[in-house]
Design an enzyme around this catalytic site. Structure first.
Site, short mmCIF file in Angstrom:
data_model
loop_
_atom_site.label_atom_id
_atom_site.label_comp_id
_atom_site.label_asym_id
_atom_site.label_seq_id
_atom_site.Cartn_x
_atom_site.Cartn_y
_atom_site.Cartn_z
N THR A 176 0.83 -1.20 0.00
CA THR A 176 0.00 0.00 0.00
C THR A 176 0.87 1.26 0.00
O THR A 176 1.98 1.23 0.52
CB THR A 176 -0.90 -0.03 1.26
OG1 THR A 176 -1.84 -1.06 1.09
CG2 THR A 176 -1.61 1.27 1.50
N ARG A 204 -14.18 -7.91 -0.08
CA ARG A 204 -13.34 -7.55 1.08
C ARG A 204 -12.81 -6.12 0.97
O ARG A 204 -12.30 -5.70 -0.05
CB ARG A 204 -12.17 -8.54 1.19
CG ARG A 204 -11.26 -8.31 2.39
CD ARG A 204 -10.06 -7.46 2.05
NE ARG A 204 -9.17 -7.28 3.21
CZ ARG A 204 -8.14 -6.45 3.24
NH1 ARG A 204 -7.86 -5.73 2.19
NH2 ARG A 204 -7.41 -6.33 4.31
N VAL A 205 -12.93 -5.37 2.04
CA VAL A 205 -12.40 -4.01 2.09
C VAL A 205 -11.46 -3.90 3.29
O VAL A 205 -11.79 -4.38 4.38
CB VAL A 205 -13.53 -2.96 2.23
CG1 VAL A 205 -12.95 -1.56 2.36
CG2 VAL A 205 -14.48 -3.04 1.03
N ASP A 207 -8.41 -1.40 5.55
CA ASP A 207 -8.42 -0.15 6.32
C ASP A 207 -8.15 1.09 5.46
O ASP A 207 -8.53 2.20 5.83
CB ASP A 207 -7.35 -0.21 7.41
CG ASP A 207 -5.95 -0.39 6.83
OD1 ASP A 207 -5.79 -1.29 5.97
OD2 ASP A 207 -5.03 0.36 7.20
N THR A 227 -0.26 1.27 6.76
CA THR A 227 -0.10 0.10 5.90
C THR A 227 0.09 -1.14 6.77
O THR A 227 0.77 -1.07 7.80
CB THR A 227 1.09 0.24 4.94
OG1 THR A 227 1.26 -1.01 4.24
CG2 THR A 227 2.38 0.57 5.65
N GLY A 228 -0.53 -2.24 6.38
CA GLY A 228 -0.40 -3.46 7.16
C GLY A 228 -1.63 -4.32 7.02
O GLY A 228 -2.45 -4.12 6.11
N GLY A 230 -4.92 -5.05 7.17
CA GLY A 230 -6.03 -4.11 7.30
C GLY A 230 -7.06 -4.44 8.37
O GLY A 230 -7.58 -3.55 9.03
N1 ASP Z 1 -3.75 -2.23 4.58
C1 ASP Z 1 -3.97 -2.80 3.27
C2 ASP Z 1 -5.23 -3.64 3.28
O1 ASP Z 1 -5.45 -4.34 4.26
C3 ASP Z 1 -2.86 -3.68 2.84
C4 ASP Z 1 -1.51 -3.02 2.79
O2 ASP Z 1 -1.21 -2.17 3.62
O3 ASP Z 1 -0.74 -3.37 1.88
O4 ASP Z 1 -5.94 -3.64 2.30
#
Ligand code: ASP
Length: 309
Positions: A176, A204-205, A207, A227-228, A230
């Protein structure tokens, strides 16, 4: 010295120097520097923080190295469903889009939702219809296709598992992208954009498009982009939590970010990171993973990009 600052990220995760080639590292670092410079130039010319974060994220969306815009991961159906959000800290205006396909720059659509729709959050076909009405640039599937992401998808296709932007769990990383900035007028802003998770299904959604979870900005406290994994960032209302710790508990930006990323997120099992800025231009880049693609620049000679811990 001008009190302008900007920070960006291109995702966090198990990014090890040992699994990186010098060429790949250089490519990531140049892409980060380019996005940082694009955002910084807006601020240096007296532009707004909201324009700076939109421009920086647009640049990262156009780079296939990151999981956003071009280079977004594949869904279970073999398509690309993208999410993005943007927020400014002066009036707390925000815009977000989710489950959109074909739009070249989802962050620009999020900005249009904020500026032109009278709403905050639009999803799916409706958001795409709005994008057409706003004359946003659309691209076909070939534009979004990336061989590396396709291989990632092939390895989990037709299974129930979904992945955070890497086939090898040990080398999990989250691609992200995001930006936070402070402009000459003392306003701050945040923006985040993503393709989500490889093989995601059922609408699916994560964060990233959720104001308060993946993105938040408030001039009295801070601007944050996450980022992480979600699901954990949603449950922890992470971006807003950082702001709350500053507002209600009087923590500094750094203390608030460390508390959330190193303690609260860890407690519920969430891995990832965030970038944050306060109204004085202090920047905090926190992550509880091996690395995070990141960069920061201000009017006071700070100008650096980094990947590892
Ligand atoms: N936070 C993003 C999600 O869960 C994934 C990411 O940070 O790469 O969609």
């Amino acid at each position: 010295m001008k009190n302008i600052s900007i920070a960006i990220h291109g995702g966090a995760g198990t990014i090890l120097k040992s699994s990186m080639t010098p060429e790949k590292e250089l490519a990531y670092k140049s892409a980060l520097q380019k996005a940082l410079d694009v955002g910084y130039a807006v601020l240096a010319q007296g532009g707004s923080a909201i324009d700076a974060v939109e421009k920086a994220v647009t640049e990262l969306e156009d780079c296939p190295l990151f999981n956003a815009g071009k280079g977004s991961v594949f869904t279970a159906a073999g398509s690309h469903e993208m999410d993005a959000s943007i927020m400014e800290g002066e009036h707390l205006n925000a815009g977000a889009v989710s489950i959109i396909s074909g739009v070249k720059n989802p962050i620009q659509l999020a900005r249009l939702v904020m500026d032109k729709s009278g709403h905050v959050f639009m999803a799916g076909k409706g958001a795409e219809d709005f994008a057409h009405q706003m004359n946003c640039q659309f691209e076909n599937a070939a534009y979004f296709h990336d061989d590396f992401r396709y291989e990632q998808w092939q390895s989990v296709k037709n299974t129930d598992s979904f992945q955070l932007d890497h086939t090898d769990k040990k080398e999990q990383k989250f691609g992200t992208v995001g930006a936070v900035a402070l402009d000459l007028n003392g306003n701050i802003a945040a923006a985040t954009s993503t393709g989500g998770m490889t093989n995601k299904k059922f609408g699916r959604v994560g964060d990233s498009p959720m104001i308060g979870a993946g993105t938040y900005a408030n001039n009295t406290t801070c601007a944050v982009s996450c980022t992480g994994s979600g699901e954990f960032f949603i449950r922890g209302v992470v971006a807003y939590d950082v702001s709350c710790l500053m507002e209600y508990k009087g923590l500094s930006l750094k203390e608030a970010c460390q508390t959330v990323v190193k303690e609260r997120l860890v407690k519920i099992g969430g891995d990832g990171g965030l970038i944050a800025i306060d109204n004085k231009g202090n920047i905090s880049l926190e992550f509880n993973t091996e690395g995070m693609y990141r960069g920061q620049r201000n009017g006071n000679k700070l100008n650096e990009v980094a990947i590892y811990k």
